[in-house]
Design an enzyme around this catalytic site. Structure first.
Site, mmCIF file in Angstrom:
data_model
loop_
_atom_site.group_PDB
_atom_site.id
_atom_site.type_symbol
_atom_site.label_atom_id
_atom_site.label_comp_id
_atom_site.label_asym_id
_atom_site.label_seq_id
_atom_site.Cartn_x
_atom_site.Cartn_y
_atom_site.Cartn_z
ATOM 1 N N CYS A 93 -49.210 -12.969 9.127
ATOM 2 C CA CYS A 93 -48.650 -13.881 8.030
ATOM 3 C C CYS A 93 -49.224 -14.990 8.051
ATOM 4 O O CYS A 93 -49.609 -15.708 8.920
ATOM 5 C CB CYS A 93 -46.926 -13.933 8.749
ATOM 6 S SG CYS A 93 -45.877 -15.236 7.603
ATOM 7 N N CYS A 186 -36.675 -13.602 9.588
ATOM 8 C CA CYS A 186 -37.893 -14.576 9.643
ATOM 9 C C CYS A 186 -37.147 -15.571 10.656
ATOM 10 O O CYS A 186 -36.048 -16.280 10.598
ATOM 11 C CB CYS A 186 -38.374 -15.441 8.613
ATOM 12 S SG CYS A 186 -39.384 -16.583 9.016
ATOM 13 N N TYR A 348 -41.103 -42.591 -5.492
ATOM 14 C CA TYR A 348 -41.462 -41.304 -5.145
ATOM 15 C C TYR A 348 -40.060 -40.625 -4.689
ATOM 16 O O TYR A 348 -39.937 -40.012 -3.536
ATOM 17 C CB TYR A 348 -42.619 -40.801 -4.438
ATOM 18 C CG TYR A 348 -43.949 -41.487 -4.568
ATOM 19 C CD1 TYR A 348 -44.830 -40.728 -5.389
ATOM 20 C CD2 TYR A 348 -44.238 -42.663 -4.123
ATOM 21 C CE1 TYR A 348 -46.055 -41.292 -5.651
ATOM 22 C CE2 TYR A 348 -45.443 -43.144 -4.345
ATOM 23 C CZ TYR A 348 -46.205 -42.438 -5.258
ATOM 24 O OH TYR A 348 -47.750 -42.934 -5.395
ATOM 25 N N GLU A 369 -39.253 -41.683 -9.769
ATOM 26 C CA GLU A 369 -39.670 -40.297 -9.821
ATOM 27 C C GLU A 369 -40.222 -39.765 -11.018
ATOM 28 O O GLU A 369 -39.693 -39.838 -11.879
ATOM 29 C CB GLU A 369 -38.507 -39.455 -9.047
ATOM 30 C CG GLU A 369 -38.467 -37.883 -9.334
ATOM 31 C CD GLU A 369 -39.587 -37.380 -8.532
ATOM 32 O OE1 GLU A 369 -39.927 -37.830 -7.170
ATOM 33 O OE2 GLU A 369 -40.553 -36.199 -9.128
ATOM 34 N N ASP A 429 -42.412 -42.674 -0.451
ATOM 35 C CA ASP A 429 -42.516 -41.167 0.108
ATOM 36 C C ASP A 429 -43.206 -40.416 -0.615
ATOM 37 O O ASP A 429 -42.820 -39.388 -1.504
ATOM 38 C CB ASP A 429 -41.128 -40.772 0.301
ATOM 39 C CG ASP A 429 -40.971 -39.624 0.998
ATOM 40 O OD1 ASP A 429 -41.984 -39.041 1.664
ATOM 41 O OD2 ASP A 429 -39.753 -38.961 1.177
ATOM 42 N N CYS A 456 -46.242 -37.401 4.448
ATOM 43 C CA CYS A 456 -46.335 -36.035 4.891
ATOM 44 C C CYS A 456 -47.967 -35.767 5.213
ATOM 45 O O CYS A 456 -47.959 -34.636 5.423
ATOM 46 C CB CYS A 456 -45.806 -35.009 3.991
ATOM 47 S SG CYS A 456 -46.421 -35.218 2.199
HETATM 48 N N1 SAH Z 1 -38.077 -39.093 -1.445
HETATM 49 C C1 SAH Z 1 -37.766 -37.888 -1.613
HETATM 50 C C2 SAH Z 1 -38.842 -36.884 -2.417
HETATM 51 C C3 SAH Z 1 -40.404 -36.974 -1.540
HETATM 52 S S1 SAH Z 1 -41.497 -35.975 -2.062
HETATM 53 C C4 SAH Z 1 -37.029 -37.124 -0.754
HETATM 54 O O1 SAH Z 1 -37.158 -37.178 0.557
HETATM 55 O O2 SAH Z 1 -36.492 -36.019 -0.938
HETATM 56 C C5 SAH Z 1 -42.469 -36.743 -3.084
HETATM 57 C C6 SAH Z 1 -41.965 -36.932 -4.548
HETATM 58 O O3 SAH Z 1 -43.040 -37.615 -5.193
HETATM 59 C C7 SAH Z 1 -41.688 -35.570 -5.312
HETATM 60 O O4 SAH Z 1 -40.336 -35.424 -5.837
HETATM 61 C C8 SAH Z 1 -42.844 -35.628 -6.513
HETATM 62 O O5 SAH Z 1 -42.183 -35.092 -7.924
HETATM 63 C C9 SAH Z 1 -42.772 -36.986 -6.570
HETATM 64 N N2 SAH Z 1 -44.274 -37.699 -7.300
HETATM 65 C C10 SAH Z 1 -45.307 -37.217 -7.386
HETATM 66 N N3 SAH Z 1 -46.228 -37.908 -8.060
HETATM 67 C C11 SAH Z 1 -45.532 -39.058 -8.562
HETATM 68 C C12 SAH Z 1 -45.761 -40.267 -9.140
HETATM 69 N N4 SAH Z 1 -46.948 -40.520 -9.453
HETATM 70 N N5 SAH Z 1 -44.812 -41.157 -9.441
HETATM 71 C C13 SAH Z 1 -43.580 -40.903 -9.010
HETATM 72 N N6 SAH Z 1 -43.116 -39.841 -8.435
HETATM 73 C C14 SAH Z 1 -43.977 -38.961 -8.161
#
Ligand code: SAH
Length: 499
Positions: A93, A186, A348, A369, A429, A456
Site C-alpha cells: 500500500c 483500514c 489561507y 482563501e 496556514d 504542514c
Molecule cells: N486554515 C484552513 C485551511 C488550510 S489548508 C484549515 O485549517 O482548515 C491551505 C488553504 O490555502 C487551502 O484551503 C487552499 O485552498 C488555500 N490556498 C492556497 N493557495 C492560496 C493563496 N494563494 N491564497 C489564499 N488561499 C490559498
C-alpha cells in the site's frame, strides 16, 4: 558542517556503486518521504521499508550522480525501533510509510526533521531553544475522518489474501501506481469503513453495478468516499460514479443501513446521516466531479472542533485528524494570546476553521482563501455558530491583503507609520509550498504584534521564517503536532513577535 576537501572528492569519485549488486548498509536516518538513509563509501543510499538502526543487505536498483536507491533484501540486525507492521498490506500500500517503526521513534523523527529544517534552511541557531514539544496521539490508529477508496474488480491474485468475498472490491493504489490493492478495512480510517466497504461491494455485486475502467472510460462505479464527524458520529457515504443514471440506489441505502446497524450493535455510536452521489464523467485522476446529488438524508454531516460547529459536504476541505486539529488550533489560539480587542487576519483560511476558533476571543477576524466554495462554507459555518465578527474574502492572499492594506491606510490613519495599530495578530496556514513572498512582504509592513504560522511542511516554513526573521520578526517558540500518524507528514505551529 564539515569542510569538503579535495581529498574527499577524490575518494568520492572513486566510489563505484554497481547496480544490482548487494551491499551491507547501516540505516542512519529517515528521508522526508519515509525512506531509510544509509551510506556506501560516503554515498547516500535510500531504502524503502528500513528503519534507523537497521543493518541490512540492500540491492542497488538505481544509481544517480551523488545518491542511489536500493531495495531491502535482508535485515542482518534489526533496529531496536522496529515493530511489527499493523497492516497485512503494509508493504504494497502507498499509505502509511512508518508502520514498521515504533510510534515513539516516529515522533522523534518528526521533531528532528523540523529542527533540522530550522537550522539548515532557516539559518536558526540552536532551534531547540524555541522548541516546546512534539504532540502525538494517544493511539495513532483510526484517526482519519475521510477516506477515498478506488473501486476495482477482484482478480486471482487478490482472492485469498485479503478475504474479500465479493467480486467488486474497494482498496488503495500500490505506491506510485494505479494497481489496486483490495482491502476490507483500514487501520488509520474510522472503524465504520469496514461496514461501508462490505455494504457497497455487496450492493454492486447483487445489483450488477459495473466498475469504472480507467483505460476505456466505461463502467459506473469509480470511488467511494466516506466522512465521519468524530464529535457527532455522523457518517456520510458518497459514491463517485460515471453517470447520473445509477440503478437500485434504494438498495444501496438499505444495504448500508443494514451493515451500519450491525456495526452500531457492537456499541459504536455512528449514524448514517448522508448518502450522496458525485458525478464524475471526466477521464481524469481527479476523484470528485463538480456535481453532487443527494440520495438519502442530508447533503452534509455536522461535526465540532472544540465548541465550533461545522457543516461538511462531500466536496468541503476539512482537517482529516480532528482530535489533533483541536490540539493544534488550541495552541494557535494560545500563541495568538487574544483578549477580545484584537484585529486578526487568518490567511489561507479554508472553510474558516481557524478564523471561527479565533473569532470567539477577538474583536474582528478577517479570512482570505483562494477557493470560492470554501468561503461559501466558511460563511455558513459563521452563521450556524452565530459568529458575526468575521469577514471573508475570496482570492489569493498575496493579492487580496495588499489591497485591503492600501484601503485601510486611508481608513485608519493617513500616517502609515501607525499602521501597526490596525492589525494585531496575523495567522497563516498555507499549503505545502508555503507563503508567497509578496504576502510575507505585506505582513512585514502590516507589522502585527504577533504572528502565528501553522505549517504542514517544515522546509517551506523554515524558508519563510528566514525571511521574516531577517525583516524584524523574532521567533518565540514552536511546537510540532502529529496530524498524520504513521506517515512522514507533520504540522508545526510557530509564534513570532515584532520586537
Ligand atoms: N486554515 C484552513 C485551511 C488550510 S489548508 C484549515 O485549517 O482548515 C491551505 C488553504 O490555502 C487551502 O484551503 C487552499 O485552498 C488555500 N490556498 C492556497 N493557495 C492560496 C493563496 N494563494 N491564497 C489564499 N488561499 C490559498
Amino acid at each position: 558542517m564539515g569542510v569538503v576537501t579535495d581529498g574527499f572528492y577524490k575518494d568520492y569519485k572513486k566510489v563505484n556503486i554497481e547496480k544490482n549488486k548487494i551491499y551491507t548498509v547501516n540505516i542512519e536516518d529517515m528521508s522526508d518521504e519515509g525512506l531509510g538513509i544509509g551510506h556506501i563509501d560516503g554515498m547516500a543510499v535510500f531504502v524503502k521499508d528500513t528503519a534507523p538502526g537497521d543493518e541490512a543487505e540492500v540491492r542497488i536498483v538505481k544509481v544517480k550522480k551523488n545518491l542511489c536507491f536500493g531495495r531491502l533484501e535482508r535485515i542482518i540486525t534489526p533496529s531496536s525501533f522496529r515493530v511489527e507492521p499493523f497492516c497485512p498490506i503494509a508493504k504494497q500500500c502507498g499509505g502509511c510509510t512508518l508502520q514498521h517503526i515504533s510510534y515513539e521513534k516516529e515522533l522523534e523523527i518528526k521533531k528532528n526533521r523540523v529542527l533540522n529544517c530550522f537550522s539548515r534552511i532557516g539559518g536558526i541557531e540552536e532551534p531547540e531553544k524555541y522548541f516546546e514539544d512534539v504532540y502525538g496521539m494517544k493511539s495513532p490508529y483510526h484517526y482519519r475522518n475521510k477516506m477515498q477508496f478506488p473501486v476495482g474488480v477482484r482478480n486471482d491474485t487478490s482472492k485469498g489474501a485479503f478475504s474479500c468475498q465479493t467480486n467488486t472490491v474497494l482498496g488503495f493504489y500500490a505506491g506510485r501506481t494505479h494497481s489496486l490493492i483490495p482491502i476490507t478495512s483500514c487501520k488509520i480510517g474510522h472503524g465504520v469503513n469496514k461496514a461501508v466497504i462490505s455494504a457497497v461491494t455487496k450492493w454492486a455485486d447483487k445489483c450488477k453495478i459495473s466498475v469504472y475502467n480507467e483505460e476505456t472510460g466505461e463502467g459506473i462505479l469509480r470511488h467511494v468516499l466516506t466522512r465521519v464527524g468524530y464529535a457527532t458520529g455522523e457518517l456520510m457515504v458518497c459514491i463517485v460514479v460515471n453517470t447520473k443514471n445509477v440503478p437500485e440506489l434504494d438498495k444501496l441505502v438499505a444495504q448500508l443501513s443494514k451493515e451500519i446497524d450491525k456495526y452500531r450493535a457492537g456499541g459504536n455510536n455512528v449514524k448514517l446521516k448522508s448518502v450522496v452521489m458525485n458525478i464524475n464523467k471526466e477521464r481524469t485522476n481527479r476523484i470528485l466531479g463538480d456535481k453532487t446529488v443527494l440520495i438519502n438524508g442530508r447533503d452534509h454531516i455536522v461535526d465540532y472542533i472544540g465548541d465550533v460547529k461545522f457543516q461538511i459536504s462531500a466536496q468541503s476541505f476539512y482537517q482529516v485528524n480532528p482530535k489533533q486539529t483541536e490540539k493544534l488550533y488550541s495552541k494557535a489560539l494560545e500563541y495568538a494570546d487574544l483578549s477580545g480587542e484584537e484585529i486578526v487576519w487568518d490567511m489561507y483560511s479554508g472553510i474558516g476553521t481557524i478564523s471561527l476558533f479565533l473569532a470567539q476571543n477577538a474583536k474582528k477576524v478577517y479570512g482570505v482563501e483562494i477557493v470560492a466554495q470554501a468561503i461559501e462554507d466558511a460563511k455558513i459555518n459563521a452563521e450556524i455558530n452565530d459568529i458575526t465578527n468575521v469577514e471573508f474574502f475570496v482570492g489569493k492572499a498575496e493579492e487580496v491583503v495588499p489591497v485591503w492594506m492600501e484601503n485601510r491606510i486611508g481608513e485608519y490613519d493617513s500616517n502609515s507609520s501607525k499602521l501597526h495599530k490596525g492589525v494585531d495578530v496575523v495567522v497563516v496556514d498555507p499549503p505545502r509550498k508555503g507563503c508567497d513572498e509578496k504576502l510575507l512582504e505585506t505582513i512585514v509592513t502590516m507589522s502585527p504584534k504577533r504572528m502565528v504560522y501553522v505549517s504542514c511542511d517544515p522546509a517551506t516554513l523554515a524558508r519563510d521564517l528566514k525571511y521574516l526573521l531577517a525583516n524584524g520578526f523574532k521567533l518565540e517558540k514552536f511546537a510540532v503536532y502529529d496530524q498524520f500518524s504513521r506517515t512522514m507528514h507533520c504540522e508545526t505551529v510557530a509564534l513570532l513577535t515584532k520586537g
